[in-house]
Motif scaffolding. Structure first.
Motif, PDB file in Angstrom:
ATOM      1  N   GLY A 138      74.963  37.433  46.689  1.00 58.01           N
ATOM      2  CA  GLY A 138      74.995  36.289  47.606  1.00 58.01           C
ATOM      3  C   GLY A 138      74.747  34.984  46.883  1.00 58.01           C
ATOM      4  O   GLY A 138      74.107  34.954  45.816  1.00 58.01           O
TER       5      GLY A 138
ATOM      6  N   ASN B 203      78.923  37.216  44.096  1.00 52.06           N
ATOM      7  CA  ASN B 203      79.194  36.724  45.444  1.00 52.06           C
ATOM      8  C   ASN B 203      80.677  36.908  45.739  1.00 52.06           C
ATOM      9  O   ASN B 203      81.504  36.780  44.840  1.00 52.06           O
ATOM     10  CB  ASN B 203      78.829  35.227  45.525  1.00 52.06           C
ATOM     11  N   ARG B 204      80.970  37.199  47.007  1.00 53.65           N
ATOM     12  CA  ARG B 204      82.380  37.358  47.399  1.00 53.65           C
ATOM     13  C   ARG B 204      83.210  36.171  46.910  1.00 53.65           C
ATOM     14  O   ARG B 204      84.255  36.336  46.307  1.00 53.65           O
ATOM     15  CB  ARG B 204      82.460  37.483  48.927  1.00 53.65           C
ATOM     16  N   THR B 205      82.694  34.952  47.185  1.00 52.22           N
ATOM     17  CA  THR B 205      83.378  33.743  46.707  1.00 52.22           C
ATOM     18  C   THR B 205      82.747  33.352  45.373  1.00 52.22           C
ATOM     19  O   THR B 205      81.644  32.795  45.333  1.00 52.22           O
ATOM     20  CB  THR B 205      83.201  32.607  47.736  1.00 52.22           C
TER      21      THR B 205
ATOM     22  N   ALA C 125      70.960  39.113  49.136  1.00 52.31           N
ATOM     23  CA  ALA C 125      70.703  37.794  49.740  1.00 52.31           C
ATOM     24  C   ALA C 125      71.911  37.345  50.559  1.00 52.31           C
ATOM     25  O   ALA C 125      72.106  36.155  50.787  1.00 52.31           O
ATOM     26  CB  ALA C 125      70.373  36.777  48.652  1.00 52.31           C
TER      27      ALA C 125
ATOM     28  N   LYS D  40      78.999  42.469  59.301  1.00 53.21           N
ATOM     29  CA  LYS D  40      79.683  43.537  58.561  1.00 53.21           C
ATOM     30  C   LYS D  40      78.677  44.306  57.709  1.00 53.21           C
ATOM     31  O   LYS D  40      77.634  43.761  57.336  1.00 53.21           O
ATOM     32  CB  LYS D  40      80.747  42.917  57.651  1.00 53.21           C
TER      33      LYS D  40
HETATM   34  P1  ATR Z   1      72.384  31.572  53.907  1.00 55.26           P
HETATM   35  O1  ATR Z   1      72.211  30.107  53.722  1.00 55.26           O
HETATM   36  O2  ATR Z   1      71.530  32.154  55.003  1.00 55.26           O
HETATM   37  O3  ATR Z   1      72.231  32.343  52.633  1.00 55.26           O
HETATM   38  P2  ATR Z   1      75.298  31.437  53.909  1.00 55.26           P
HETATM   39  O4  ATR Z   1      75.294  30.209  53.105  1.00 55.26           O
HETATM   40  O5  ATR Z   1      76.227  31.537  55.067  1.00 55.26           O
HETATM   41  O6  ATR Z   1      73.863  31.776  54.492  1.00 55.26           O
HETATM   42  O7  ATR Z   1      75.541  32.677  52.929  1.00 55.26           O
HETATM   43  C1  ATR Z   1      75.835  33.951  53.391  1.00 55.26           C
HETATM   44  C2  ATR Z   1      76.076  34.868  52.193  1.00 55.26           C
HETATM   45  O8  ATR Z   1      76.620  36.128  52.665  1.00 55.26           O
HETATM   46  C3  ATR Z   1      77.107  34.312  51.231  1.00 55.26           C
HETATM   47  O9  ATR Z   1      76.779  34.730  49.932  1.00 55.26           O
HETATM   48  C4  ATR Z   1      78.400  34.980  51.725  1.00 55.26           C
HETATM   49  O10 ATR Z   1      79.427  35.062  50.767  1.00 55.26           O
HETATM   50  P3  ATR Z   1      80.518  33.870  50.647  1.00 55.26           P
HETATM   51  O11 ATR Z   1      79.857  32.794  49.844  1.00 55.26           O
HETATM   52  O12 ATR Z   1      81.661  34.481  49.954  1.00 55.26           O
HETATM   53  O13 ATR Z   1      80.837  33.438  52.050  1.00 55.26           O
HETATM   54  C5  ATR Z   1      77.887  36.343  52.062  1.00 55.26           C
HETATM   55  N1  ATR Z   1      78.804  37.036  52.976  1.00 55.26           N
HETATM   56  C6  ATR Z   1      78.963  36.804  54.284  1.00 55.26           C
HETATM   57  N2  ATR Z   1      79.926  37.627  54.792  1.00 55.26           N
HETATM   58  C7  ATR Z   1      80.381  38.384  53.762  1.00 55.26           C
HETATM   59  C8  ATR Z   1      81.352  39.435  53.608  1.00 55.26           C
HETATM   60  N3  ATR Z   1      82.055  39.875  54.670  1.00 55.26           N
HETATM   61  N4  ATR Z   1      81.534  39.972  52.391  1.00 55.26           N
HETATM   62  C9  ATR Z   1      80.833  39.548  51.313  1.00 55.26           C
HETATM   63  N5  ATR Z   1      79.882  38.570  51.384  1.00 55.26           N
HETATM   64  C10 ATR Z   1      79.657  37.998  52.585  1.00 55.26           C
END
Ligand code: ATR
Length: 278
Positions: free
Chosen positions: A129, A153-155, A191, A200
């Motif tokens: 994350g 991280n996914r992105t 995280a 998910k």
């Molecule tokens: P926060 O501030 O609470 O950490 P956020 O900024 O929305 O919340 O971050 C959510 C995290 O979950 C991010 O690392 C997000 O990955 P992306 O940066 O790629 O969006 C991750 N996340 C949410 N949905 C996901 C999914 N379906 N697969 C992989 N990672 C996911």
């Protein structure tokens, strides 16, 4: 006048902070109050700059206001500046607004309490994350002396941004490489929001983790996430996300109400029971 604090968010209804602080006010017999304040983003700066006039000695700040609260404050601690966000505000003796971030403190204190055998210097940590929660956790881990953090991280770009902010001890790896990257890691931290009820699932195979690894999740609904269940089934030590929420509340309560509160099994049970009512 009895001291009052609040949590500021938009929306604020689902914040768990009032349950924690009201429990402590009651437990320590303090004549104080903890309220919820729904404040629109365009009103945030004025609201926090008039905290005292609004009747408060301090506040917690939740989404989407954490960055703006830091900008609005007169002074800030090192953690808030490094993380780029504030979650706790108080008024200095001269009435100036001070911003703090207690997420890293909450994460590390909970880790110490639930996995006292874990040692920062012992080896790599892998963090899944790159959102706001990951920023706080990275800051805490590096401050504690972790030699290297593998960040995935996914992105990928969001992870690269964190590496630029936190320096060369952070190494970004592809999301697709997360299973193999676990070999040699002494701590795995989820995280992301994956695995939370209504979100998910987190797809990961933890087979490569060493037998003395610790597995930690920031998700606390459910308290035992599928990741933590897998880890427990494998005989690994686990650290749940609720403890981080409880510990991050301690410094604010102490500032506002003058008593350093304790995180106890009774508080944990009380918060679990209340969250379960939703
Ligand atoms: P926060 O501030 O609470 O950490 P956020 O900024 O929305 O919340 O971050 C959510 C995290 O979950 C991010 O690392 C997000 O990955 P992306 O940066 O790629 O969006 C991750 N996340 C949410 N949905 C996901 C999914 N379906 N697969 C992989 N990672 C996911």
């Amino acid at each position: 006048m009895s001291p009052r604090a609040c949590v500021i968010g938009w929306p604020v209804e689902h914040s768990g902070s009032p349950v924690i602080h009201r429990y402590w006010l009651d437990q320590y017999g303090i004549d104080g109050a903890y309220e919820k304040e729904a404040v629109r983003p365009e009103d945030l700066e004025r609201f926090v700059q008039q905290l005292w006039t609004n009747g408060y000695v301090g506040a917690n700040v939740t989404l989407p206001h954490k960055e703006a609260a830091l900008r609005a404050a007169r002074s800030a601690d090192e953690a808030a500046i490094a993380i780029g966000a504030a979650n706790t505000l108080w008024l200095d003796p001269d009435g100036a607004l001070h911003a703090s971030n207690t997420d890293a403190y909450g994460f590390m204190t909970n880790l110490d309490a639930k996995a006292p055998q874990w040692r920062a210097a012992k080896g790599d940590v892998i963090v899944l994350g790159a959102g706001g929660a990951a920023r706080g956790i990275l800051y805490g881990l590096l401050k504690a002396g972790v030699p290297r953090v593998l960040l995935t991280n996914r992105t990928r770009e969001r992870a690269e941004t964190l590496r630029e902010a936190f320096g060369p001890k952070v190494e970004v790896i592809d999301w697709a490489a997360r299973n193999e990257a676990l070999a040699g890691c002494g701590l795995l931290v989820n995280a992301t929001s994956l695995g939370m009820t209504g979100h998910k699932p987190l797809i990961i195979n933890i087979a490569a983790l060493p037998n003395d690894a610790v597995v930690s999740d920031i998700v606390y609904v459910p308290l035992e996430t599928p990741l933590l269940r897998d880890a427990r089934t494998r005989g690994l030590a686990t650290v749940d996300g609720l403890g981080m929420l409880l510990h991050q509340a301690v410094p604010g309560f102490e500032r506002w109400f003058g008593v350093r509160p304790e995180v106890t099994p009774e508080l944990t049970a009380h918060v679990v029971a209340t969250l379960g009512e939703d």
